[in-house]
Motif scaffolding. Structure first.
Motif, PDB file in Angstrom:
ATOM      1  N   TRP A 335      10.362  56.760 105.644  1.00 42.57           N
ATOM      2  CA  TRP A 335       9.583  57.421 104.588  1.00 42.57           C
ATOM      3  C   TRP A 335       9.661  58.931 104.781  1.00 42.57           C
ATOM      4  O   TRP A 335       9.501  59.438 105.890  1.00 42.57           O
ATOM      5  N   GLU A 336       9.884  59.673 103.692  1.00 43.14           N
ATOM      6  CA  GLU A 336      10.074  61.121 103.791  1.00 43.14           C
ATOM      7  C   GLU A 336       9.034  61.918 103.031  1.00 43.14           C
ATOM      8  O   GLU A 336       8.965  63.137 103.184  1.00 43.14           O
ATOM      9  N   ARG A 337       8.240  61.256 102.200  1.00 42.41           N
ATOM     10  CA  ARG A 337       7.270  61.988 101.384  1.00 42.41           C
ATOM     11  C   ARG A 337       5.952  62.184 102.115  1.00 42.41           C
ATOM     12  O   ARG A 337       5.606  61.423 103.019  1.00 42.41           O
ATOM     13  N   ASP A 338       5.192  63.191 101.696  1.00 40.46           N
ATOM     14  CA  ASP A 338       3.870  63.475 102.251  1.00 40.46           C
ATOM     15  C   ASP A 338       2.863  63.404 101.107  1.00 40.46           C
ATOM     16  O   ASP A 338       2.629  64.385 100.402  1.00 40.46           O
ATOM     17  N   ASP A 339       2.290  62.221 100.896  1.00 42.81           N
ATOM     18  CA  ASP A 339       1.331  62.041  99.804  1.00 42.81           C
ATOM     19  C   ASP A 339       0.287  61.008 100.235  1.00 42.81           C
ATOM     20  O   ASP A 339       0.075  60.807 101.429  1.00 42.81           O
ATOM     21  N   ASP A 340      -0.349  60.353  99.284  1.00 41.39           N
ATOM     22  CA  ASP A 340      -1.431  59.425  99.609  1.00 41.39           C
ATOM     23  C   ASP A 340      -0.992  57.966  99.647  1.00 41.39           C
ATOM     24  O   ASP A 340      -1.837  57.060  99.652  1.00 41.39           O
ATOM     25  N   THR A 341       0.306  57.708  99.670  1.00 39.71           N
ATOM     26  CA  THR A 341       0.798  56.330  99.657  1.00 39.71           C
ATOM     27  C   THR A 341       0.400  55.594 100.935  1.00 39.71           C
ATOM     28  O   THR A 341       0.460  56.144 102.040  1.00 39.71           O
ATOM     29  N   ILE A 342      -0.009  54.320 100.770  1.00 36.20           N
ATOM     30  CA  ILE A 342      -0.341  53.466 101.902  1.00 36.20           C
ATOM     31  C   ILE A 342       0.561  52.227 101.862  1.00 36.20           C
ATOM     32  O   ILE A 342       1.462  52.145 101.026  1.00 36.20           O
ATOM     33  N   ILE A 343       0.319  51.256 102.758  1.00 33.42           N
ATOM     34  CA  ILE A 343       1.158  50.052 102.794  1.00 33.42           C
ATOM     35  C   ILE A 343       0.310  48.797 102.676  1.00 33.42           C
ATOM     36  O   ILE A 343      -0.828  48.743 103.141  1.00 33.42           O
ATOM     37  N   GLN A 344       0.893  47.805 102.016  1.00 36.45           N
ATOM     38  CA  GLN A 344       0.285  46.489 101.883  1.00 36.45           C
ATOM     39  C   GLN A 344       0.714  45.640 103.074  1.00 36.45           C
ATOM     40  O   GLN A 344       1.598  46.032 103.846  1.00 36.45           O
ATOM     41  N   ASN A 345       0.124  44.454 103.258  1.00 35.00           N
ATOM     42  CA  ASN A 345       0.386  43.675 104.469  1.00 35.00           C
ATOM     43  C   ASN A 345       1.723  42.943 104.483  1.00 35.00           C
ATOM     44  O   ASN A 345       1.962  42.126 105.367  1.00 35.00           O
ATOM     45  N   SER A 346       2.605  43.224 103.538  1.00 38.18           N
ATOM     46  CA  SER A 346       3.981  42.719 103.634  1.00 38.18           C
ATOM     47  C   SER A 346       4.898  43.784 104.237  1.00 38.18           C
ATOM     48  O   SER A 346       6.113  43.616 104.274  1.00 38.18           O
ATOM     49  N   VAL A 347       4.300  44.878 104.719  1.00 36.03           N
ATOM     50  CA  VAL A 347       5.058  45.985 105.308  1.00 36.03           C
ATOM     51  C   VAL A 347       4.418  46.367 106.643  1.00 36.03           C
ATOM     52  O   VAL A 347       3.189  46.412 106.759  1.00 36.03           O
ATOM     53  N   VAL A 348       5.257  46.637 107.639  1.00 38.96           N
ATOM     54  CA  VAL A 348       4.800  47.102 108.952  1.00 38.96           C
ATOM     55  C   VAL A 348       5.270  48.545 109.145  1.00 38.96           C
ATOM     56  O   VAL A 348       6.424  48.865 108.862  1.00 38.96           O
ATOM     57  N   ARG A 349       4.372  49.388 109.616  1.00 34.18           N
ATOM     58  CA  ARG A 349       4.703  50.799 109.859  1.00 34.18           C
ATOM     59  C   ARG A 349       4.903  51.045 111.352  1.00 34.18           C
ATOM     60  O   ARG A 349       4.105  50.615 112.176  1.00 34.18           O
ATOM     61  N   ALA A 350       5.988  51.742 111.673  1.00 32.29           N
ATOM     62  CA  ALA A 350       6.200  52.222 113.039  1.00 32.29           C
ATOM     63  C   ALA A 350       6.220  53.744 112.987  1.00 32.29           C
ATOM     64  O   ALA A 350       7.113  54.330 112.362  1.00 32.29           O
ATOM     65  N   ARG A 351       5.241  54.368 113.617  1.00 39.49           N
ATOM     66  CA  ARG A 351       5.171  55.834 113.630  1.00 39.49           C
ATOM     67  C   ARG A 351       5.735  56.315 114.965  1.00 39.49           C
ATOM     68  O   ARG A 351       5.092  56.190 116.012  1.00 39.49           O
ATOM     69  N   PRO A 352       6.957  56.860 114.958  1.00 39.33           N
ATOM     70  CA  PRO A 352       7.627  57.191 116.220  1.00 39.33           C
ATOM     71  C   PRO A 352       6.899  58.255 117.030  1.00 39.33           C
ATOM     72  O   PRO A 352       6.310  59.190 116.485  1.00 39.33           O
ATOM     73  N   HIS A 353       6.939  58.080 118.363  1.00 41.78           N
ATOM     74  CA  HIS A 353       6.487  59.130 119.262  1.00 41.78           C
ATOM     75  C   HIS A 353       7.576  60.200 119.330  1.00 41.78           C
ATOM     76  O   HIS A 353       8.629  60.083 118.694  1.00 41.78           O
ATOM     77  N   ASP A 354       7.330  61.225 120.124  1.00 36.39           N
ATOM     78  CA  ASP A 354       8.264  62.344 120.192  1.00 36.39           C
ATOM     79  C   ASP A 354       9.608  61.977 120.824  1.00 36.39           C
ATOM     80  O   ASP A 354      10.572  62.731 120.720  1.00 36.39           O
ATOM     81  N   ASP A 355       9.690  60.805 121.471  1.00 33.23           N
ATOM     82  CA  ASP A 355      10.940  60.443 122.144  1.00 33.23           C
ATOM     83  C   ASP A 355      11.811  59.495 121.326  1.00 33.23           C
ATOM     84  O   ASP A 355      12.803  58.971 121.826  1.00 33.23           O
TER      85      ASP A 355
END
Length: 459
Positions: A335-355
């Protein structure tokens, strides 16, 4: 004084979508009963030990496919052989335009009684033309109106009698052939663009995996003997090393070690919205494609402010499809946008650490060896919809390459994928334009009505 006449929908001698205008006054509307003759093949009797192949029909005229294979003792109801040259449809998904022509390659494949077959009256209509009409997204609302049942997904059937009562526009055979030829030519051009995109992606993946030193190794014994073991006993995804199944220049580590994992929320039930909740756009499985996002149909839901904040997407979040077919579950995009979009439970988010470089992660999990983990670890209760769960996403193995190596490989891969996406976008535009042009020529609809993307499914 105005008089309003009320009649049953099935008594109307038209199928024109509300707001549409018919074209070509010289094109007669003909009942499908004059164009199709029901076929009644005898029930198929499988031989002992035979692996019986069952077919399905994709939505929106996208063809027949082999859906599953069963042994005779797994077949509880009658099944019927597909007849090459016939037209077949799925009664449960007639409202999704699940029609197709049966090719010779489907000889020996069977279907249940939910898949009626017909002989096409070739003196009046070309099978390819009729298949395009019935498989068009523009025709789907008409079949939905004729379908009956308690639920849209599992019981909304389009019965044969209701189908045959429908009327379709039928130009002369010469004009039909011209329309079909133009449509098929456009689709061939789209396929060429798709093939070019796929070739670029394959080359990018091969280079990416080569630089990582990924090598697949088959388990075997000397003298051509094969080792057989329980699937659960295989160390195919040992996180310290790839075991006998895979080797790599770098060791494998769990994704959750390098990213925060979070599953989306369920869409609130109707009537569950309360004061203080906020409305947010959300992504579901259909929006997350392999390496890109389909945002033409982003839905919205109400959530609490705390949920909206917890599930709000940030640039560089890697999103995974939690539920889909076994081959598509786990597909990933950044994902590249910065807005108010969220995710439904058919999607899993991985927010990478600095490494962890997000594009490195996406490239790995969209590659064949990276995807294998999801295919092997997903579970299903229906046989068609597979789930991976956020916990298993967190335990997905990823090569622990140094940060600078990740960035270099990710940049090179992203550049190639960007080129591939240009061809992919071109292909989608050609397809949409062809569908739109066909709808305008045959149905007289505004081009925009048929140019919307339709769901991809194998029902």
């Amino acid at each position: 004084m105005a008089v309003i006449e009320i009649v049953h929908w099935r008594d109307l001698q038209t199928w024109v979508v509300p707001g549409a205008v018919m074209t070509g006054d010289t094109w007669p509307l003909m009942p499908l009963a004059e164009l199709l003759t029901p076929l009644t093949p005898p029930a198929y009797e499988p031989k002992p030990g035979e692996l019986v192949r069952f077919a399905g029909v994709r939505w929106y005229g996208k063809g027949v496919f082999v859906r599953e294979e069963r042994m005779p003792d797994q077949i509880s109801a009658k099944c019927y052989p597909l007849i090459p040259g016939s037209l077949v449809y799925n009664r449960l998904f007639g409202w999704k335009s699940a029609f197709a022509l049966v090719g010779e390659e489907m000889s020996g494949v069977v279907v249940s009684n939910e898949f009626p077959q017909f002989e096409v009256n070739v003196d009046r209509v070309l099978p390819a033309f009729l298949n395009l009409v019935l498989g068009s997204p523009a025709f789907a609302p008409i079949m939905l109106a004729r379908s009956t049942g308690s639920t849209a997904v599992s019981r909304n059937r389009l019965h044969v009698g209701d189908l045959l009562d429908l009327h379709v526009p039928v130009p002369d055979l010469t004009e039909q052939a011209s329309i079909v030829a133009e449509y098929e030519s456009a689709m061939r051009t789209a396929e060429e663009a798709e093939a070019a995109a796929e070739a670029t992606r394959i080359a990018a993946d091969e280079k990416f995996l080569y630089e990582l030193g990924i090598s697949m190794v088959e388990n075997s014994l000397p003298d051509g003997l094969t080792s057989i073991a329980k699937f659960s006993a295989l160390d195919r995804w040992d996180v310290e090393s790839a075991g006998n199944a895979m080797t790599s220049t770098y060791s494998f580590e769990l994704l959750e070690k390098h990213a925060e994992i979070r599953l989306g929320c369920q869409v609130p039930r109707r009537g569950a919205v309360s004061n203080g909740m906020v409305e947010r756009p959300y992504l579901r499985a259909a929006n997350v494609q392999r390496g890109w996002f389909s945002t033409s149909d982003v839905k919205r839901m109400y959530v609490t402010p705390s949920t909206a904040e917890a599930l709000r997407l940030e640039p560089n979040d890697v999103l995974f499809v939690e539920g889909n077919s076994q081959t598509e579950v786990g597909r990933a995009a950044v994902w590249e946008r910065d807005d108010d979009t969220i995710i439904q439970n058919s999607v899993v988010r991985a927010r990478p650490h600095d490494d962890l470089d997000p594009y490195f992660a996406m490239a790995w999990f969209n590659s064949i060896p990276g995807r294998r983990y999801f295919a092997e670890n997903a579970t299903t209760t229906t046989g068609s919809l597979w789930h991976i769960g956020s916990g298993k996403v967190g335990r997905a193995p990823i090569p622990a390459a140094p940060w600078d190596v990740q960035q270099e490989l990710a940049a090179t891969h992203k550049e190639s994928v960007t080129r591939a996406n240009v061809d992919a976008v071109k292909a989608r535009e050609i397809r949409r334009n062809a569908i739109s042009k066909f709808a305008t020529a045959v149905f007289g609809l505004e081009a925009s009505l048929a140019s919307n993307e339709v769901e991809e499914s194998e029902e």
